[in-house]
Design an enzyme around this catalytic site. Structure first.
Site, short mmCIF file in Angstrom:
data_model
loop_
_atom_site.label_atom_id
_atom_site.label_comp_id
_atom_site.label_asym_id
_atom_site.label_seq_id
_atom_site.Cartn_x
_atom_site.Cartn_y
_atom_site.Cartn_z
CG LEU A 190 6.88 8.01 -5.56
CD1 LEU A 190 7.01 8.83 -6.84
CD2 LEU A 190 5.53 8.36 -4.89
N PRO A 193 16.20 6.78 -2.06
CG PRO A 193 18.27 5.72 -2.28
CD PRO A 193 17.02 6.04 -3.04
CD GLU A 436 -1.37 3.26 -0.12
OE1 GLU A 436 -2.37 3.67 0.47
OE2 GLU A 436 -1.41 2.66 -1.20
CB THR A 438 4.27 10.00 6.96
OG1 THR A 438 4.26 11.41 6.71
CG2 THR A 438 5.55 9.38 6.42
CG ASN A 439 -0.98 8.48 9.54
OD1 ASN A 439 -0.96 8.02 8.40
ND2 ASN A 439 -1.57 7.87 10.55
S1 MYA Z 1 4.33 4.23 -2.01
C1 MYA Z 1 5.09 5.73 -1.55
C2 MYA Z 1 4.14 6.69 -1.00
N1 MYA Z 1 4.70 7.97 -1.04
C3 MYA Z 1 3.95 9.02 -0.77
O1 MYA Z 1 2.79 8.90 -0.49
C4 MYA Z 1 4.64 10.34 -0.92
C5 MYA Z 1 4.00 11.39 -0.04
N2 MYA Z 1 4.17 12.68 -0.62
C6 MYA Z 1 3.18 13.32 -1.28
O2 MYA Z 1 2.06 12.84 -1.34
C7 MYA Z 1 3.49 14.64 -1.95
O3 MYA Z 1 4.87 14.73 -2.21
C8 MYA Z 1 2.99 15.87 -1.13
C9 MYA Z 1 3.05 17.12 -2.03
C10 MYA Z 1 1.52 15.74 -0.77
C11 MYA Z 1 3.82 16.02 0.14
N3 MYA Z 1 -3.65 14.60 -5.26
O4 MYA Z 1 3.61 21.62 -4.51
P1 MYA Z 1 2.76 20.46 -4.13
C12 MYA Z 1 -0.71 18.43 -6.78
C13 MYA Z 1 -3.74 15.37 -6.37
O5 MYA Z 1 1.92 20.56 -2.91
P2 MYA Z 1 4.80 18.84 -3.06
C14 MYA Z 1 4.04 3.38 -0.60
O6 MYA Z 1 4.21 3.84 0.48
C15 MYA Z 1 -0.88 19.84 -6.24
O7 MYA Z 1 -2.23 20.23 -6.24
N4 MYA Z 1 -2.88 16.35 -6.63
O8 MYA Z 1 3.66 19.15 -4.06
C16 MYA Z 1 3.55 1.99 -0.89
C17 MYA Z 1 -0.06 20.62 -7.23
O9 MYA Z 1 -0.81 20.74 -8.42
P3 MYA Z 1 -0.83 22.12 -9.24
C18 MYA Z 1 -1.90 16.55 -5.75
O10 MYA Z 1 4.93 19.89 -2.03
C19 MYA Z 1 3.17 1.20 0.27
C20 MYA Z 1 1.11 19.69 -7.52
O11 MYA Z 1 0.63 18.37 -7.22
C21 MYA Z 1 -1.74 15.78 -4.58
O12 MYA Z 1 5.99 18.47 -3.85
C22 MYA Z 1 2.49 -0.08 -0.11
C23 MYA Z 1 2.31 19.99 -6.66
O13 MYA Z 1 1.84 20.07 -5.34
C24 MYA Z 1 -2.67 14.77 -4.37
N5 MYA Z 1 -2.62 13.95 -3.32
O14 MYA Z 1 4.32 17.46 -2.34
C25 MYA Z 1 1.04 0.05 0.13
N6 MYA Z 1 -0.66 16.21 -3.91
O15 MYA Z 1 0.60 22.33 -9.65
C26 MYA Z 1 0.25 -1.14 -0.15
C27 MYA Z 1 -0.16 17.23 -4.61
O16 MYA Z 1 -1.74 21.87 -10.38
C28 MYA Z 1 -1.17 -0.74 0.09
N7 MYA Z 1 -0.91 17.43 -5.72
O17 MYA Z 1 -1.33 23.12 -8.26
C29 MYA Z 1 -2.07 -1.79 0.37
C30 MYA Z 1 -3.19 -1.37 1.26
C31 MYA Z 1 -4.42 -2.06 1.11
C32 MYA Z 1 -4.36 -3.55 1.30
C33 MYA Z 1 -5.28 -4.13 0.36
C34 MYA Z 1 -5.59 -5.58 0.54
C35 MYA Z 1 -6.33 -6.13 -0.60
#
Ligand code: MYA
Length: 628
Positions: A190, A193, A436, A438-439
């Site tokens: 996802l 840069p 995943e 940022t906080n």
């Molecule tokens: S992967 C990369 C991770 N990247 C991110 O997490 C990006 C963070 N950014 C965002 O989440 C969004 O851009 C934000 C919204 C939240 C800032 N659920 O206008 P909007 C809908 C459902 O607010 P924006 C990595 O790090 C919203 O209702 N829907 O959007 C891997 C709206 O819908 P509608 C959501 O201001 C690391 C539409 O989207 C959500 O652009 C490796 C637009 O919303 C949501 N959450 O930004 C990890 N958010 O139009 C490995 C928004 O219908 C892990 N919407 O009203 C392993 C761990 C475990 C280990 C396990 C061992 C076994």
């Protein structure tokens, strides 16, 4: 204003209408507009979403969820030993860290264990476990090797999770056996840069071929976990879509399943990182990659929601993983404190050490309670868990950082030495507050999503007022709640859900819930749509929400422990009591800060300071030795 003119007459029908007109008149123009929806309205059962509306919807938290069958519990228990044995006999976290990779035979053993397809249904070759069972295994991984955890987590928690959640039968049949048994690694691509937290602004582009059979993908992604080893990737790219209403073309994100074998997929060298070194992180480049149309994941143009839902769905795993990490830190700190003698006394006898260990145990208990409440709600079929999952990610990553840091402090110089193993854990943990989501972003997400839900409720009330006789139930409930609050009688009552001994703590939590609902409403009235820009306020609101959720899940879990007669029940009750005392006080303070004039003044000063520092490209104060 809400408190004005309340008396018993308000509860009469005609006065209800006037009362609401008064309250809502000034809100109508400023509230965020509720989007019209063609979908039938589904009740939102999220505990956290509802407290933003001042509603108590208890089903997700009381009683503490318990969804596994005996057979599922037995199966989970039978897997614990082989997983633990793998970490004690085969894997060496320190070596993985030093070599910045996991040895081939170690990976082989992991594949044999089924660790790469924990949640893939048996029919496709996976272990077929649900979220709660997966969480239990995550704990073991978190206790032993976070770097290795990222390799298996990026693979299944997000890498191919989209196929499990949104894949067609054909996509599942084609890809799930590969990623669960055929040693094919997956990744989630996802971030770019210029697009980190602002995930919707990605620039990778996929253009549909004239015959409609392919998309041609170009662009690049950065910091992709497993990016250098994955042969299957869930990739997000902008695609041109026609708006059905206007007929105009717009860019919208689409999700794709991309195979390296399509050609045109390459990657950069492994990134050199502070921690989680065992895992591979790399840039990935796409040059004219020809993706068959059947590899669109979900619907065209709906890829942003696919991405968000994959992330929402995987976040509880981080809570479970880090709960395991915290346990091991606590164990190491305890062993040391039990034996280390200083000033003629074992250091476990000093209050400074006791306070640290108690605090470490309290946050570990709350983290674990959150993780399993969420995983079990998910397993129970709930689709309303994204606020709780975001809260648990923030809480777990900050708690684990705190716990590891305190463990190192208790071990003193020994904690700083590589051999103790804690410095690696600390380096590994740092990324968990960043990736995943940022906080900081997740705090805003929690506050704004909750506020939007609350705003839509006020809209409903406005609508109900237009036809009060048909909406008496809704209006009556609301007026009663407001009338009670105005005379200091708050409506939230958690007493039926917790054991007697915890009643005073349930009362403190209930008060926080009421104050929270009131704060949200006041903020909406004060700021209207502009609330989205009030980040000082939103942060405090999110912190209050996090504390409330932690109080509720610990109250619920420890009550259950008592009712089931667990040996540790009294200890769990004590953890809960102490947690609720601390968290309720902090929560009330944070809620006060959302509107206090002193806090506003402090916020403005902080803004001025920050702006001056930005202007100066760094610290602005003149050095004391500079002017002479
Ligand atoms: S992967 C990369 C991770 N990247 C991110 O997490 C990006 C963070 N950014 C965002 O989440 C969004 O851009 C934000 C919204 C939240 C800032 N659920 O206008 P909007 C809908 C459902 O607010 P924006 C990595 O790090 C919203 O209702 N829907 O959007 C891997 C709206 O819908 P509608 C959501 O201001 C690391 C539409 O989207 C959500 O652009 C490796 C637009 O919303 C949501 N959450 O930004 C990890 N958010 O139009 C490995 C928004 O219908 C892990 N919407 O009203 C392993 C761990 C475990 C280990 C396990 C061992 C076994």
């Amino acid at each position: 204003m809400i408190k004005a003119g309340l008396n018993r007459n308000l509860l009469k029908n005609s006065t209800i209408k006037d009362y609401y007109r008064n309250i809502l008149r000034c809100q109508a123009s400023t509230l965020p507009k509720a989007k019209p929806s063609a979908e039938p309205k589904v009740e939102n059962t999220s505990f956290m979403a509802n407290i933003f509306r001042g509603n108590l919807v208890s089903t997700q938290v009381f009683p503490y969820p318990d969804v596994l069958t005996i057979e599922q519990k037995e199966l989970t228990a039978s897997l614990i030993n082989p997983f633990e044995k793998f970490f004690s006999d085969v894997n060496n976290a320190a070596v993985n860290d030093a070599n910045s990779q996991i040895e081939e035979n170690t990976l082989e053993k992991l594949w044999e264990l089924g660790a790469f397809g924990i949640q893939v249904p048996n029919d496709y070759g996976g272990l077929g476990l649900n979220n709660t069972q997966y969480a239990r295994l995550c704990e073991i991984v978190g206790a032993n090797d976070l770097g290795l955890g990222i390799t298996i987590g990026a693979h299944q928690s997000i890498g191919f999770k989209g196929i499990l959640l949104f894949g067609t039968d054909a996509q599942k049949e084609k890809y799930l056996p590969k990623v669960s048994t055929e040693k094919v690694y997956a990744a989630f691509a996802l971030t770019e840069p210029s697009s980190g937290s602002d995930a919707n602004s990605i620039r990778c582009r996929a253009v549909k071929s004239a015959d409609g059979k392919y998309f041609i993908l170009n662009g690049s992604k950065i910091w992709i976990s497993n990016g250098g080893i994955a042969d299957i990737m869930t990739v997000f790219a902008q695609t041109e879509q026609t708006d059905p209403k206007t007929g105009k073309t717009v860019d919208k994100v689409t999700a794709f399943i991309v195979e390296r074998s399509f050609g045109g997929v390459t990657n950069g060298p492994p990134e050199k990182k502070m921690g989680i070194k065992a895992s591979n992180t790399a840039e990935v480049y796409f040059e004219d990659v020809k993706i068959p149309i059947e590899n669109v994941l979900g619907k065209e143009g709906e890829g942003f929601k696919v991405a968000m839902n994959i992330l929402n769905n995987g976040r509880f795993g981080m809570g479970a993983t880090l709960s395991g990490t915290m346990k091991i830190c606590i164990q190491k700190a305890t062993e040391h404190a039990n034996n280390r003698v200083q000033f003629g006394n074992k250091i476990k006898n000093y209050e400074a050490i006791k306070e640290k260990l108690a605090q470490m145990s309290m946050v570990q208990y709350a983290t674990e309670s959150m993780a399993y409440a969420i995983s079990q709600n998910m397993d129970d079929g709930s689709e309303n868990y994204h606020l709780e999952a975001a809260i648990s990610k923030v809480f777990a990553s900050e708690s684990a950082w705190f716990v590891c840091d305190e463990a190192i402090q208790i071990l003193g110089g020994m904690g700083f030495m590589k051999d103790t193993g804690l410095e690696r854990v600390m380096r590994d943990l740092r990324i968990f507050r960043i990736f995943e989501g940022t906080n900081d972003i997740l705090r805003l997400f929690v506050a704004l999503t909750g506020i939007q839900y609350s705003g839509s409720h006020l809209k409903e009330l406005q609508k109900a007022l237009k036809n009060p006789t048909n909406n008496l139930g809704l209006l009556f409930k609301e007026v009663t709640r407001r009338a009670s609050a105005s005379v200091g009688l708050r409506s939230t009552d958690l007493s039926p859900y917790v054991i007697n001994e915890l009643q005073p703590y349930a009362k403190k939590t209930a008060l926080c819930i009421d104050l929270f609902g009131e704060a949200v409403e006041s903020l909406l009235i004060k700021h209207g749509k502009d609330i989205i820009h009030q980040q000082y306020v939103l942060k405090r609101l999110a912190d209050a929400a996090i504390d409330i959720y932690a109080m509720v899940v610990t109250l619920s879990r420890s009550s259950r422990a008592v009712l089931l007669g667990y040996d540790s029940a009294q200890h769990e009750v004590m953890l809960t009591k102490a947690w609720c005392m601390q968290a309720s006080e902090r929560c009330e303070n944070n809620l006060k800060k959302t509107s206090s004039s002193t806090q506003m003044e402090l916020n403005s000063k902080m803004t001025i300071i920050a702006n001056e520092i930005f202007e100066n490209n760094g610290v602005k104060a003149t050095h004391v030795l500079d002017k002479f």
